[in-house]
Design a protein around this motif. Structure first.
Motif, PDB file in Angstrom:
ATOM      1  N   ASP A   1      48.818  39.551  23.448  1.00 17.05           N
ATOM      2  CA  ASP A   1      49.778  38.637  24.061  1.00 17.05           C
ATOM      3  C   ASP A   1      50.140  39.064  25.479  1.00 17.05           C
ATOM      4  OD1 ASP A   1      50.000  37.002  21.771  1.00 17.05           O
ATOM      5  OD2 ASP A   1      51.378  38.433  20.860  1.00 17.05           O
ATOM      6  N   TYR A   2      49.295  39.886  26.094  1.00 14.69           N
ATOM      7  CA  TYR A   2      49.604  40.373  27.436  1.00 14.69           C
ATOM      8  C   TYR A   2      49.419  39.262  28.460  1.00 14.69           C
ATOM      9  CZ  TYR A   2      50.109  45.046  25.706  1.00 14.69           C
ATOM     10  OH  TYR A   2      50.556  46.135  25.023  1.00 14.69           O
ATOM     11  N   PRO A   3      50.308  39.211  29.455  1.00 18.08           N
ATOM     12  CA  PRO A   3      50.203  38.178  30.489  1.00 18.08           C
ATOM     13  C   PRO A   3      48.922  38.307  31.309  1.00 18.08           C
ATOM     14  CG  PRO A   3      52.319  39.322  30.633  1.00 18.08           C
ATOM     15  CD  PRO A   3      51.469  40.061  29.633  1.00 18.08           C
ATOM     16  N   ARG A   4      48.522  37.198  31.874  1.00 13.48           N
ATOM     17  CA  ARG A   4      47.317  37.115  32.696  1.00 13.48           C
ATOM     18  C   ARG A   4      47.311  38.164  33.808  1.00 13.48           C
ATOM     19  NH1 ARG A   4      45.967  33.661  37.267  1.00 13.48           N
ATOM     20  NH2 ARG A   4      43.778  33.080  37.128  1.00 13.48           N
ATOM     21  N   GLU A   5      48.472  38.381  34.428  1.00 12.95           N
ATOM     22  CA  GLU A   5      48.558  39.324  35.549  1.00 12.95           C
ATOM     23  C   GLU A   5      48.195  40.739  35.112  1.00 12.95           C
ATOM     24  OE1 GLU A   5      51.103  37.229  34.733  1.00 12.95           O
ATOM     25  OE2 GLU A   5      50.687  35.762  36.310  1.00 12.95           O
ATOM     26  N   VAL A   6      48.636  41.135  33.915  1.00 10.94           N
ATOM     27  CA  VAL A   6      48.335  42.482  33.424  1.00 10.94           C
ATOM     28  C   VAL A   6      46.836  42.615  33.191  1.00 10.94           C
ATOM     29  CG1 VAL A   6      48.723  44.142  31.571  1.00 10.94           C
ATOM     30  CG2 VAL A   6      50.624  42.746  32.395  1.00 10.94           C
ATOM     31  N   CYS A   7      46.233  41.604  32.591  1.00  9.69           N
ATOM     32  CA  CYS A   7      44.785  41.628  32.338  1.00  9.69           C
ATOM     33  C   CYS A   7      44.011  41.731  33.645  1.00  9.69           C
ATOM     34  CB  CYS A   7      44.353  40.380  31.579  1.00  9.69           C
ATOM     35  SG  CYS A   7      45.110  40.198  29.959  1.00  9.69           S
ATOM     36  N   LYS A   8      44.466  41.022  34.671  1.00  7.26           N
ATOM     37  CA  LYS A   8      43.789  41.059  35.960  1.00  7.26           C
ATOM     38  C   LYS A   8      43.923  42.430  36.615  1.00  7.26           C
ATOM     39  CE  LYS A   8      44.429  37.421  38.556  1.00  7.26           C
ATOM     40  NZ  LYS A   8      45.054  36.254  39.191  1.00  7.26           N
ATOM     41  N   PHE A   9      45.087  43.047  36.499  1.00  7.45           N
ATOM     42  CA  PHE A   9      45.279  44.375  37.079  1.00  7.45           C
ATOM     43  C   PHE A   9      44.379  45.402  36.397  1.00  7.45           C
ATOM     44  CE2 PHE A   9      49.097  43.168  39.394  1.00  7.45           C
ATOM     45  CZ  PHE A   9      49.090  44.064  40.450  1.00  7.45           C
ATOM     46  N   VAL A  10      44.220  45.297  35.068  1.00  5.43           N
ATOM     47  CA  VAL A  10      43.355  46.234  34.348  1.00  5.43           C
ATOM     48  C   VAL A  10      41.934  46.166  34.894  1.00  5.43           C
ATOM     49  CG1 VAL A  10      42.278  46.675  32.107  1.00  5.43           C
ATOM     50  CG2 VAL A  10      44.729  46.317  32.239  1.00  5.43           C
ATOM     51  N   LEU A  11      41.510  44.979  35.254  1.00  2.58           N
ATOM     52  CA  LEU A  11      40.159  44.784  35.784  1.00  2.58           C
ATOM     53  C   LEU A  11      40.086  45.020  37.291  1.00  2.58           C
ATOM     54  CD1 LEU A  11      39.225  41.583  33.788  1.00  2.58           C
ATOM     55  CD2 LEU A  11      38.324  43.881  33.470  1.00  2.58           C
ATOM     56  N   ALA A  12      41.178  45.517  37.870  1.00  3.75           N
ATOM     57  CA  ALA A  12      41.265  45.773  39.308  1.00  3.75           C
ATOM     58  C   ALA A  12      41.171  44.484  40.112  1.00  3.75           C
ATOM     59  CB  ALA A  12      40.210  46.783  39.762  1.00  3.75           C
ATOM     60  N   HIS A  13      41.639  43.391  39.521  1.00  2.00           N
ATOM     61  CA  HIS A  13      41.708  42.120  40.232  1.00  2.00           C
ATOM     62  C   HIS A  13      43.158  41.906  40.648  1.00  2.00           C
ATOM     63  CE1 HIS A  13      37.926  39.723  39.066  1.00  2.00           C
ATOM     64  NE2 HIS A  13      37.665  41.006  39.065  1.00  2.00           N
ATOM     65  N   ASP A  14      43.414  42.000  41.933  1.00  2.00           N
ATOM     66  CA  ASP A  14      44.746  41.749  42.454  1.00  2.00           C
ATOM     67  C   ASP A  14      44.608  40.601  43.437  1.00  2.00           C
ATOM     68  OD1 ASP A  14      47.315  41.713  43.330  1.00  2.00           O
ATOM     69  OD2 ASP A  14      47.294  43.740  44.175  1.00  2.00           O
TER      70      ASP A  14
END
Length: 164
Positions: free
Chosen positions: A127-140
């Motif tokens: 249930d993690y927000p999209r922003e957290v998933c993007k940060f994990v992938l180094a997508h900012d």
């Protein structure tokens, strides 16, 4: 000496953390979900690494994963599990995984597929927000204005997501 056996792992139901050996733990949540956790120390800091859910990851497989991780040569002072050998930052080169796949005779597999698989799993299984998933992938993808007001790197949430 091992402290757990496959029958114990199967029948344990009480929430808690059960030690096996070499920092390997079976974690049982209040809802009954079981997962494997590796506790280790790196540069003086205690860290935890999720190894996957039980029964998808059996005791034998979890032990094999621990043995494999312990066998990886370490570079003294490096905080990275897979440090780079030629970069000033100490991180692995961006093309290292692609080069590895090519050397294995798998040039059609791209690292983009790994990222897509992680993103799909994160969306479907957590249930993690999209922003957290993007940060994990180094997508900012924040623009300069948004970045100026959003100063968090979401590190704790990223750690939790990687353990999920």
């Amino acid at each position: 000496m091992r402290e757990l056996n496959p029958k114990q792992v199967e029948h344990l139901t009480e929430p808690g953390r059960y030690s096996d050996d070499d920092g390997l733990y079976l974690v049982i949540k209040a809802g009954g979900n079981k997962s494997w956790l590796l506790r280790y120390q790196l540069n003086g800091k205690r860290r935890d690494m999720g190894l996957g859910p039980y029964p998808a990851v059996k005791l034998k497989t979890a032990r094999q994963a621990v043995a494999l991780l312990q066998s990886i040569p370490r570079i003294a002072g490096s905080p990275y599990l897979f440090p780079g050998s030629g970069s000033k930052s100490g991180v692995m080169h961006i093309g290292a995984t692609f080069n590895l796949l090519c050397s294995m005779g798998l040039p059609d597999i791209t690292t983009h597929g790994f990222r897509a698989t992680f993103r799909t799993r994160a969306i479907e299984c957590t249930d993690y927000p999209r922003e957290v998933c993007k940060f994990v992938l180094a997508h900012d993808e924040r623009d300069q204005t948004k970045a100026a007001y959003s100063r968090s790197n979401l590190l704790e949430k990223r750690r939790d997501l990687m353990q999920a």
